[in-house]
Design a protein around this motif. Structure first.
Motif, PDB file in Angstrom:
ATOM      1  N   GLY A 393      -5.552 -27.289 -10.261  1.00  0.00           N
ATOM      2  CA  GLY A 393      -6.836 -26.854  -9.546  1.00  0.00           C
ATOM      3  C   GLY A 393      -6.660 -25.482  -8.825  1.00  0.00           C
ATOM      4  N   GLY A 394      -7.703 -25.263  -8.352  1.00  0.00           N
ATOM      5  CA  GLY A 394      -7.850 -23.705  -7.472  1.00  0.00           C
ATOM      6  C   GLY A 394      -8.449 -23.797  -6.275  1.00  0.00           C
ATOM      7  N   ARG A 395      -8.569 -23.099  -5.479  1.00  0.00           N
ATOM      8  CA  ARG A 395      -8.928 -22.907  -4.332  1.00  0.00           C
ATOM      9  C   ARG A 395     -10.620 -23.237  -4.275  1.00  0.00           C
ATOM     10  N   ASN A 396     -11.210 -22.687  -5.137  1.00  0.00           N
ATOM     11  CA  ASN A 396     -12.791 -22.913  -5.143  1.00  0.00           C
ATOM     12  C   ASN A 396     -12.943 -24.503  -5.486  1.00  0.00           C
ATOM     13  N   GLN A 397     -12.288 -24.811  -6.513  1.00  0.00           N
ATOM     14  CA  GLN A 397     -12.830 -26.466  -6.992  1.00  0.00           C
ATOM     15  C   GLN A 397     -12.197 -27.248  -5.759  1.00  0.00           C
ATOM     16  N   GLU A 398     -11.091 -26.872  -5.141  1.00  0.00           N
ATOM     17  CA  GLU A 398     -10.567 -28.010  -3.982  1.00  0.00           C
ATOM     18  C   GLU A 398     -11.510 -27.911  -2.887  1.00  0.00           C
ATOM     19  N   MET A 399     -12.304 -26.626  -2.536  1.00  0.00           N
ATOM     20  CA  MET A 399     -13.288 -26.384  -1.511  1.00  0.00           C
ATOM     21  C   MET A 399     -14.399 -27.294  -1.781  1.00  0.00           C
ATOM     22  N   VAL A 400     -14.859 -27.241  -2.957  1.00  0.00           N
ATOM     23  CA  VAL A 400     -16.090 -28.194  -3.305  1.00  0.00           C
ATOM     24  C   VAL A 400     -15.654 -29.395  -3.186  1.00  0.00           C
ATOM     25  N   LEU A 401     -14.726 -30.213  -3.450  1.00  0.00           N
ATOM     26  CA  LEU A 401     -14.157 -31.494  -3.537  1.00  0.00           C
ATOM     27  C   LEU A 401     -14.191 -31.862  -2.119  1.00  0.00           C
ATOM     28  N   SER A 402     -13.308 -31.119  -1.313  1.00  0.00           N
ATOM     29  CA  SER A 402     -13.498 -31.318   0.011  1.00  0.00           C
ATOM     30  C   SER A 402     -14.723 -31.633   0.605  1.00  0.00           C
ATOM     31  N   TYR A 403     -15.534 -30.697   0.411  1.00  0.00           N
ATOM     32  CA  TYR A 403     -16.973 -30.664   1.010  1.00  0.00           C
ATOM     33  C   TYR A 403     -17.696 -31.806   0.363  1.00  0.00           C
ATOM     34  N   SER A 404     -17.614 -32.130  -0.840  1.00  0.00           N
ATOM     35  CA  SER A 404     -18.360 -33.339  -1.125  1.00  0.00           C
ATOM     36  C   SER A 404     -17.768 -34.639  -0.424  1.00  0.00           C
ATOM     37  N   GLY A 432      -7.272 -20.363  -9.864  1.00  0.00           N
ATOM     38  CA  GLY A 432      -6.022 -21.063 -10.012  1.00  0.00           C
ATOM     39  C   GLY A 432      -5.488 -20.744 -11.544  1.00  0.00           C
ATOM     40  N   PRO A 433      -4.708 -21.596 -11.889  1.00  0.00           N
ATOM     41  CA  PRO A 433      -4.240 -21.813 -13.304  1.00  0.00           C
ATOM     42  C   PRO A 433      -5.024 -22.600 -14.209  1.00  0.00           C
ATOM     43  N   THR A 434      -6.255 -22.399 -14.243  1.00  0.00           N
ATOM     44  CA  THR A 434      -7.426 -23.314 -14.967  1.00  0.00           C
ATOM     45  C   THR A 434      -8.056 -22.275 -15.612  1.00  0.00           C
ATOM     46  N   ASP A 435      -9.186 -22.707 -16.362  1.00  0.00           N
ATOM     47  CA  ASP A 435     -10.267 -22.126 -17.290  1.00  0.00           C
ATOM     48  C   ASP A 435     -11.518 -21.986 -16.460  1.00  0.00           C
ATOM     49  N   ALA A 436     -11.498 -22.845 -15.195  1.00  0.00           N
ATOM     50  CA  ALA A 436     -12.998 -22.857 -14.452  1.00  0.00           C
ATOM     51  C   ALA A 436     -12.813 -21.720 -13.431  1.00  0.00           C
ATOM     52  N   ALA A 437     -14.066 -21.448 -13.103  1.00  0.00           N
ATOM     53  CA  ALA A 437     -14.027 -20.284 -11.897  1.00  0.00           C
ATOM     54  C   ALA A 437     -14.357 -21.230 -10.611  1.00  0.00           C
ATOM     55  N   SER A 473      -8.215 -30.993  -8.272  1.00  0.00           N
ATOM     56  CA  SER A 473      -9.434 -30.477  -8.492  1.00  0.00           C
ATOM     57  C   SER A 473      -9.979 -30.335  -9.780  1.00  0.00           C
ATOM     58  N   TYR A 474      -9.353 -29.719 -10.672  1.00  0.00           N
ATOM     59  CA  TYR A 474      -9.692 -29.272 -11.955  1.00  0.00           C
ATOM     60  C   TYR A 474      -9.884 -30.493 -12.789  1.00  0.00           C
ATOM     61  N   THR A 475      -8.969 -31.379 -12.844  1.00  0.00           N
ATOM     62  CA  THR A 475      -9.014 -32.700 -13.559  1.00  0.00           C
ATOM     63  C   THR A 475     -10.511 -33.595 -13.083  1.00  0.00           C
ATOM     64  N   TYR A 476     -10.612 -33.602 -11.867  1.00  0.00           N
ATOM     65  CA  TYR A 476     -11.828 -34.255 -11.337  1.00  0.00           C
ATOM     66  C   TYR A 476     -12.947 -33.747 -11.609  1.00  0.00           C
ATOM     67  N   PHE A 477     -13.239 -32.604 -11.745  1.00  0.00           N
ATOM     68  CA  PHE A 477     -14.501 -31.746 -12.224  1.00  0.00           C
ATOM     69  C   PHE A 477     -14.566 -31.994 -13.693  1.00  0.00           C
ATOM     70  N   SER A 478     -13.464 -31.950 -14.251  1.00  0.00           N
ATOM     71  CA  SER A 478     -13.522 -31.926 -15.712  1.00  0.00           C
ATOM     72  C   SER A 478     -14.040 -33.376 -16.274  1.00  0.00           C
ATOM     73  N   LEU A 479     -13.452 -34.214 -15.583  1.00  0.00           N
ATOM     74  CA  LEU A 479     -13.871 -35.827 -15.982  1.00  0.00           C
ATOM     75  C   LEU A 479     -15.340 -36.365 -15.499  1.00  0.00           C
ATOM     76  N   LEU A 480     -15.916 -35.597 -14.117  1.00  0.00           N
ATOM     77  CA  LEU A 480     -16.946 -36.125 -13.788  1.00  0.00           C
ATOM     78  C   LEU A 480     -18.190 -35.383 -14.492  1.00  0.00           C
ATOM     79  N   SER A 481     -19.010 -36.500 -14.969  1.00  0.00           N
ATOM     80  CA  SER A 481     -20.198 -36.307 -16.023  1.00  0.00           C
ATOM     81  C   SER A 481     -19.654 -35.100 -17.057  1.00  0.00           C
ATOM     82  N   ASN A 482     -18.779 -35.372 -17.552  1.00  0.00           N
ATOM     83  CA  ASN A 482     -18.232 -34.239 -18.787  1.00  0.00           C
ATOM     84  C   ASN A 482     -18.106 -33.000 -18.540  1.00  0.00           C
TER      85      ASN A 482
END
Length: 508
Positions: A393-404, A432-437, A473-482
């Motif tokens: 994951g990364g800080r932005n994806q983790e922040m959004v997951l925590s927010y949710s 982080g070390p992912t291909d998502a922003a 968080s990266y895996t979570y958002f990758s799986l969620l609704s494709n």
């Protein structure tokens, strides 16, 4: 609201946030920023209103996530009418894969006949042997230059990893382990770069000290408040860190280091060489990107928008929780079940909202209640992640997951009618070390199906709390609704920290 109407409405709101995020990124593209600070006047190059004589004596070196886009406008300025160029050579150290990512936008890359050598390295923003080789070549070049030469140094975020030159006997692999350990422990960028400077032969002004050339650094900031000595670890800025600062950071996070590295730090003496031949120019930062986001919403008809902070920092999951608290309080005020007294002083402090912004924010809430319009709150900065799990994951994806997760709890008994959306993304396109922003999420009282993204995830068999606990968080958002809620712009060509957008659409 029927299901079809809701789906269209929510998709439109998602598109608004994604567009605004893109506008923020586009406003700080380095090829445009360079043009604002550098111009040609006959036989001189004018940088930030200071003139430099041209006589086929210019060299360029650069390191960072955004430097590849800074070269082309300089190449154009340094060409004469007879097609000869005052630019004699140079070297760039850039992230692995960035040239391929920009292959369809070749007009922003160095010219096809460029004399600049472009070298890739530091995969996943970790210093490696490839980046070390690039750093050695850069050092070799700048050491050959004379007082008659003009050296232009391009510096952006990510430059620390792309200009690694560990002081012997510390190896690049050992430095990798130290940086990784500090990052996983939650060290912020100032702390990381304090250690990097102490262990480097190039950082903390040491690169500039290697050359006799007149040196101009063009710097794009990825650090809160733009301290030039921290950006890319300040290779052209005198290091004013006190002796022992690096050891204090390592001790704070209980990071063990090799005996010979510890001995090196304990025996270190202050590097206080003056650099009178160096001019440092800040060409861009997070603030213009946030302004562009606000402008995007204004042009879209959302009058009630404002920048609340450009200094957001701290633990990403904690900030996500605080953002959900802020959203819940606002919705309570807008539906009449609360008032501005619910906005605690500590909430403003935790979200780095200044006193002037607090007053403007209260006034804005009154306007929203009166005019029944959406409200858009914009933040910028850079948070950290204390990695305890084994996920990706990364800080932005983790922040959004925590927010949710916390938004769902905060809104359990809410009387608010409308939608609340939240986005967090890195302007470099890499979280982080992912291909998502980053990612985007929602809560809605008007949904005929899922009341929130959290409910949507659980219906798909995902356990959001478990993913957060595992820093996955990266895996979570990758799986969620494709992957629909992931932000994946790829390498953006710039890097000015992160952008957060909190959008509330009341249905009065």
């Amino acid at each position: 609201m029927d299901a079809k109407h809701f789906e269209i409405n929510l998709c439109e709101n998602f598109a608004r946030l994604r567009t605004a995020f893109s506008e923020g990124i586009n406003s700080v593209q380095p090829w445009e920023l360079i043009k604002k600070f550098v111009r040609r006047e006959n036989g001189t190059l004018v940088v930030n209103n200071k003139k430099h004589e041209l006589d086929h004596n210019v060299y360029i070196v650069g390191f960072g996530k955004a430097v590849i886009g800074m070269v082309r406008p300089l190449e154009d300025l340094l060409k004469d009418s007879d097609s000869s160029s005052h630019l004699k050579g140079g070297i760039l150290s850039v992230p692995f894969g960035i040239q391929n990512a920009f292959s369809s936008r070749s007009h922003v890359l160095p010219r096809s006949d460029s004399v600049i050598e472009v070298l890739e390295g530091a995969k996943n923003n970790i210093p490696d042997e490839s980046a070390f080789a690039s750093a050695r070549k850069i050092c070799s070049l700048v050491q050959t230059l004379s007082e008659k030469d003009l050296l232009i140094v391009l510096i952006t975020g990510g430059g620390s990893a792309l200009l690694p030159y560990p002081l012997a006997p510390t190896t690049i692999a050992e430095k990798q382990d130290i940086v990784k350990s500090l990052s996983r422990a939650g060290a912020d960028i100032v702390e990381l770069n304090t250690v990097r400077k102490a262990l480097s032969a190039t950082k903390g002004g040491k690169l500039a000290a290697m050359t006799k050339a007149q040196t101009v650094s063009l710097i794009l900031s990825d650090v809160i408040n733009n301290p030039l000595d921290v950006i890319a670890s300040g290779p052209t800025i005198v290091n004013e860190d006190p002796l022992g600062a690096a050891l204090n950071v390592l001790s704070k996070y209980s990071v063990s280091i090799p005996y010979h590295t510890k001995a090196l730090l304990e025996k270190a003496t202050a590097f206080s060489q003056e650099l009178p031949h160096v001019t440092n120019v800040l060409v861009g930062s997070n603030e213009p990107a946030l302004t562009a986001v606000a402008t995007s919403f204004l042009q879209d008809g959302t009058d009630c928008s404002m920048i609340l902070s450009s200094c957001l920092q701290g633990k990403a999951s904690d900030i996500g929780k605080k953002m959900s608290e802020l959203a819940a309080v606002i919705t309570s005020i807008l539906c009449g079940s609360g008032d501005t007294d619910m906005l605690r002083e500590t909430l403003f402090t935790d979200l780095y909202i200044g006193s002037r912004e607090r007053v403007r924010f209260i006034n804005l809430l009154e306007k929203v209640s009166k005019d029944q319009c959406p409200i858009c709150l914009i933040f910028g900065g850079e948070t950290t992640v204390h990695v305890k799990g084994t996920g990706l994951g990364g800080r932005n994806q983790e922040m959004v997951l925590s927010y949710s997760i916390h938004m769902e709890k905060a809104m359990e008994e809410s009387a608010f009618s409308g939608e609340v959306l939240f986005l967090s993304g890195g302007t470099d396109g890499i979280d982080g070390p992912t291909d998502a922003a980053g990612a985007i999420t929602y809560w809605s009282s008007t949904s005929p199906g899922f009341r929130s993204q959290l409910q949507e995830a659980k219906q798909q068999g995902l356990n959001p709390e478990a993913y957060l606990q595992n820093n996955d968080s990266y895996t979570y958002f990758s799986l969620l609704s494709n992957g629909y809620y992931s932000l994946r712009p790829g390498h953006t060509g710039t890097n000015v920290m992160d952008i957060q957008i909190l959008m509330i659409y009341p249905r009065f």
